[in-house]
Design a protein around this motif. Sequence first.
Motif, mmCIF file in Angstrom:
data_model
loop_
_atom_site.group_PDB
_atom_site.id
_atom_site.type_symbol
_atom_site.label_atom_id
_atom_site.label_comp_id
_atom_site.label_asym_id
_atom_site.label_seq_id
_atom_site.Cartn_x
_atom_site.Cartn_y
_atom_site.Cartn_z
ATOM 1 N N LEU A 80 0.828 -1.281 -0.024
ATOM 2 C CA LEU A 80 0.009 -0.273 0.140
ATOM 3 C C LEU A 80 0.800 1.357 -0.089
ATOM 4 O O LEU A 80 0.420 2.336 -0.477
ATOM 5 C CB LEU A 80 -0.947 -0.145 1.250
ATOM 6 N N VAL A 81 1.700 1.287 0.716
ATOM 7 C CA VAL A 81 2.785 2.436 0.787
ATOM 8 C C VAL A 81 3.588 2.623 -0.737
ATOM 9 O O VAL A 81 3.411 3.815 -1.137
ATOM 10 C CB VAL A 81 4.062 2.334 1.785
ATOM 11 N N THR A 82 3.901 1.586 -1.351
ATOM 12 C CA THR A 82 4.014 1.671 -2.429
ATOM 13 C C THR A 82 3.185 2.515 -4.032
ATOM 14 O O THR A 82 3.543 3.405 -4.421
ATOM 15 C CB THR A 82 4.830 0.534 -3.319
ATOM 16 N N TYR A 83 1.948 1.910 -3.529
ATOM 17 C CA TYR A 83 0.770 2.570 -4.499
ATOM 18 C C TYR A 83 0.705 3.797 -4.007
ATOM 19 O O TYR A 83 0.097 4.668 -4.846
ATOM 20 C CB TYR A 83 -0.292 1.444 -4.214
ATOM 21 N N LEU A 147 9.769 2.210 -9.056
ATOM 22 C CA LEU A 147 9.368 2.028 -7.681
ATOM 23 C C LEU A 147 8.183 1.066 -7.584
ATOM 24 O O LEU A 147 8.215 0.409 -6.373
ATOM 25 C CB LEU A 147 8.596 3.771 -7.205
ATOM 26 N N TRP A 148 7.289 1.161 -8.550
ATOM 27 C CA TRP A 148 6.235 0.037 -8.693
ATOM 28 C C TRP A 148 6.832 -1.489 -8.632
ATOM 29 O O TRP A 148 6.652 -2.292 -7.705
ATOM 30 C CB TRP A 148 5.299 0.114 -9.642
ATOM 31 N N ALA A 149 7.799 -1.709 -9.206
ATOM 32 C CA ALA A 149 8.622 -2.892 -9.433
ATOM 33 C C ALA A 149 9.211 -3.314 -8.002
ATOM 34 O O ALA A 149 8.999 -4.354 -7.630
ATOM 35 C CB ALA A 149 9.268 -3.104 -10.704
ATOM 36 N N LEU A 150 10.000 -2.390 -7.762
ATOM 37 C CA LEU A 150 10.854 -2.678 -6.356
ATOM 38 C C LEU A 150 10.089 -2.786 -5.329
ATOM 39 O O LEU A 150 10.327 -3.476 -4.235
ATOM 40 C CB LEU A 150 12.054 -1.534 -6.237
ATOM 41 N N GLY A 151 9.007 -1.701 -4.940
ATOM 42 C CA GLY A 151 8.168 -1.643 -4.064
ATOM 43 C C GLY A 151 7.474 -2.963 -3.582
ATOM 44 O O GLY A 151 7.152 -3.257 -2.582
ATOM 45 N N ARG A 152 7.030 -3.764 -4.842
ATOM 46 C CA ARG A 152 6.071 -4.937 -4.612
ATOM 47 C C ARG A 152 6.954 -6.037 -4.213
ATOM 48 O O ARG A 152 6.327 -7.015 -3.405
ATOM 49 C CB ARG A 152 5.603 -5.215 -6.214
ATOM 50 N N ARG A 160 5.605 -1.963 5.960
ATOM 51 C CA ARG A 160 5.506 -0.881 5.532
ATOM 52 C C ARG A 160 6.167 0.461 5.993
ATOM 53 O O ARG A 160 6.692 1.285 5.335
ATOM 54 C CB ARG A 160 3.792 -0.589 5.620
ATOM 55 N N MET A 161 6.284 0.343 7.303
ATOM 56 C CA MET A 161 7.031 1.624 7.978
ATOM 57 C C MET A 161 8.521 1.511 7.627
ATOM 58 O O MET A 161 9.215 2.547 7.459
ATOM 59 C CB MET A 161 6.707 1.506 9.407
ATOM 60 N N ARG A 162 9.063 0.386 7.626
ATOM 61 C CA ARG A 162 10.652 0.385 7.248
ATOM 62 C C ARG A 162 10.873 0.692 5.954
ATOM 63 O O ARG A 162 11.507 1.424 5.543
ATOM 64 C CB ARG A 162 11.046 -1.254 7.484
ATOM 65 N N PHE A 163 9.758 0.147 4.958
ATOM 66 C CA PHE A 163 9.945 0.611 3.409
ATOM 67 C C PHE A 163 9.738 2.186 3.182
ATOM 68 O O PHE A 163 10.313 2.821 2.647
ATOM 69 C CB PHE A 163 8.926 -0.141 2.779
ATOM 70 N N LEU A 166 12.964 3.850 4.439
ATOM 71 C CA LEU A 166 14.004 3.583 3.508
ATOM 72 C C LEU A 166 13.587 4.712 2.346
ATOM 73 O O LEU A 166 15.105 5.096 1.940
ATOM 74 C CB LEU A 166 13.877 1.932 2.812
ATOM 75 N N TYR A 167 12.472 4.576 1.747
ATOM 76 C CA TYR A 167 12.347 5.554 0.756
ATOM 77 C C TYR A 167 12.714 7.060 1.194
ATOM 78 O O TYR A 167 13.158 7.869 0.277
ATOM 79 C CB TYR A 167 10.966 5.288 0.275
#
Length: 287
Positions: A80-83, A147-152, A160-163, A166-167
């Motif tokens: 969800l964070v990626t999206y 972002l979409w490819a790596l985030g998935r 989610r919070m770690r991701f 990182l971003y």
Amino acid sequence: MSSTDYRSNPENYCYRHPDRQSFVLCQRCLRTICPECQTQMPVGVICPECLAEQQRGAKATNVTRMPRGRRRSGTSDRPLVTYTLVALTSVMFLVGLIPGVGPFVEWLLAFNSVFVFPGANFQPWRLVTVTLVHAGIWHVALNMLALWALGRSLEPLLGRMRFLALYLLSALGGSVLVALLAPGTWVVGASGAVWGLLGAMFVIGRHLGANVTAIAVILGLNLVITFLPGSNISWQAHIGGGLVGLLVGFVFARTRAIRQQRAQLWLLVGIAVALLALLVIPAFVYA
């Protein structure tokens, strides 16, 4: 990040779904669990067996009385964070296409080292909001695709919070290196943050025993493209974001245990503080 090498380390897989990789541990039994098996608690997540045991025990009252909005039998494996980041960045780009609005959006969010100097134009949020502004359709499309490819892959692995941390830290790292090495330069785009995701994926993949050759090749190709004559690419933002991504990935890889969560948090805070402290240099040298 798929590789037969993973099978040599079963701890990298959910104990209930051996075919699913994960980077998240149950806070009670410390076993690896995938997003489907995670139940969100006030601090961390627990697995279904630990949840059932806790509900049966005398201390289960605190769990059963949690607000309905915070009780989940398992978190969604959707990134969800990626999206959200992809959607927000895309919307900002579309808003920038409105006649008369584009220059204002870029002025509001694009980064220039002048905004890190305390004074009338002090706007430190630009260090991160620079990721929301792009120079053209291909610029935003390629960044959002990456972002979409790596985030998935990374978000379900990290949580989610770690991701998100990182971003944001990678974006900050890119802006800081621009301020240090290219003061006065205007930069836009999420490339620094995307490079941070690549760097973290490389380190975490190596730690988990994955075959990271493909990631190394992608990093190498992007590095070559970054330095091509006439590319008009801010190599400082790319390198800064990538280096911070490598560092944050190393922190995540070395602080997986529940007992290390506090240390992990303080290390992330320390990285952010150190990056901000580096801005003292251009503030004195170039002001």
